[in-house]
Design an enzyme around this catalytic site. Sequence first.
Site, PDB file in Angstrom:
ATOM      1  N   PHE A 248       0.963  -1.163   0.067  1.00 45.03           N
ATOM      2  CA  PHE A 248       0.145  -0.148  -0.104  1.00 45.03           C
ATOM      3  C   PHE A 248       0.868   1.273   0.097  1.00 45.03           C
ATOM      4  O   PHE A 248       1.896   1.258   0.479  1.00 45.03           O
ATOM      5  CB  PHE A 248      -1.057   0.034   1.293  1.00 45.03           C
ATOM      6  CG  PHE A 248      -0.264   0.097   2.585  1.00 45.03           C
ATOM      7  CD1 PHE A 248       0.191   1.050   3.152  1.00 45.03           C
ATOM      8  CD2 PHE A 248      -0.513  -1.215   3.329  1.00 45.03           C
ATOM      9  CE1 PHE A 248       0.781   1.283   4.373  1.00 45.03           C
ATOM     10  CE2 PHE A 248       0.242  -1.247   4.662  1.00 45.03           C
ATOM     11  CZ  PHE A 248       0.910   0.019   4.911  1.00 45.03           C
ATOM     12  N   CYS A 252      -1.900   8.549   3.194  1.00 45.48           N
ATOM     13  CA  CYS A 252      -2.504   8.605   4.496  1.00 45.48           C
ATOM     14  C   CYS A 252      -2.012   7.283   5.269  1.00 45.48           C
ATOM     15  O   CYS A 252      -1.962   7.464   6.513  1.00 45.48           O
ATOM     16  CB  CYS A 252      -4.238   8.215   4.483  1.00 45.48           C
ATOM     17  SG  CYS A 252      -4.876   9.767   3.688  1.00 45.48           S
TER      18      CYS A 252
END
EC number: 1.1.1.22
Length: 440
Positions: A248, A252
Amino acid sequence: MALKCPKVQFTVVDIDSKRIAAWNSDHLPVYEAGLDDIVRARRGINLIFSTEIDNAIYDADIILIAINTPSMEKDNRLGAAADLRGIEQCMRRIAKVARHYKIIVEKSTVPCRTGDLISNILRQNSNPGVNFDVLSNPEFLSEGSAIRDLLYPDRVIIGGLDGTEGAQDVLKSIYSRWVPDDRIITMGLWSSELAKLASNALLAQRVSSINSISAVCEAVGADINEVSRGCGLDARIGSQFLQASVGFGGACFHKDIQSLIWLSESLGLHDVAEYWDQVLKMNESQMSRFVQRVINEVEGGLKDIRIAVLGFAFKSGTGDARNTPASHICNQLLRQGASLFIYDPKVPDEQIRNNLTVELDNRKPQFHICHDAYNAIAGSQVIVILTAWDEFQAVDWSEAHSQMIQPAYIFDGHRLLDASYLKQLGFHYASVGTHSKGRI
Ligand code: UDX
């Protein structure tokens, strides 16, 4: 909000005048499907972009704070505190300028109890008789689907301390214009702040969990897509966010887990900190494992091998390359002596360049930025797919194969392409979560 509340005046202010100029131009500073149409429909009517910050503060009844809160330190195993200096400065300015009651809404993702800090700064610096209520209203949109997420949110959270119920109702009345009431939930201020950090941590943890299983699949000859499906059909688990990948990325997940680790450490919860740190470690390992697989499977190693890199954004649908796995992977490939021909449909060239910072002894890293997939592929021997852009599925793979140095390899970091077709064409095709020789 401006689209759904035509009678409410929205003024967006920023200290960065170039950015405001871009918002007022035909070339918005971010790419997001559907955003141009909305901005064009409301700009100059009830949506104003301005650098007149004090006027906007003075006039506003509600102020939404959307200031970035980057991590203060990098690669710190005790996590990293969020840098709240931008928010602090902004609060001092609001306190100085405000002459009447205002509702202050934290939209930025902030560590738990930032609401306290904000309230204290406002109280200590405000003009006589001016009061503020501080609410937390975290934003859950994802890049690439931001407009849809805003129009049809799973939930809107409004957090506030006791005594702020009136302010919560005011904010709720804004969202009620397009969000069903049962999706707007109110809660305590600190629960709301923590719900945002926890949501991102849980989502990232799911990706790391499925990626850890993808490593097992590659070793034993199971297929991660079959495993994901087999797990995801259990309603208690659910099928979303079980897509194995190169890891990922984005602005964020990494930052928020760092912030959660730091918060846990500062509360003396070392086991909790270690638990979330493992999610980050798994992510790093997934990226390194992908590179190692390319090294292991390309005969003769990667020195002077030309590699086409398809995709640089941290996910499809966005031109954002912040914390993208492509950065980590490309730097490792450059370290092996490969030369990279990189193509991404949306990431600006400058962002790609800024991410490729590897330092090599006595030589310059060899990379070129291409403006279509075929330019990157022709003359390469290896293709790595690092972002799941749909347009890579539409590549004429037979033509691509004929233009490559043989034997031609594809390493698919997102299970995007049709394995059996590519193998028929003569590619050596390997994807995340499958054994190179297929099912065993
Ligand atoms: C995330 C949260 O989803 C959103 O709620 C929050 O407001 C901001 O952070 P975003 O970072 O835009 O949104 O993207 P997201 O779709 O969550 O993907 C994050 C990363 O996880 C991407 O790199 C993506 O490729 C990866 N991912 C996601 C996977 O590898 N597998 C999956 O199954 C899902």
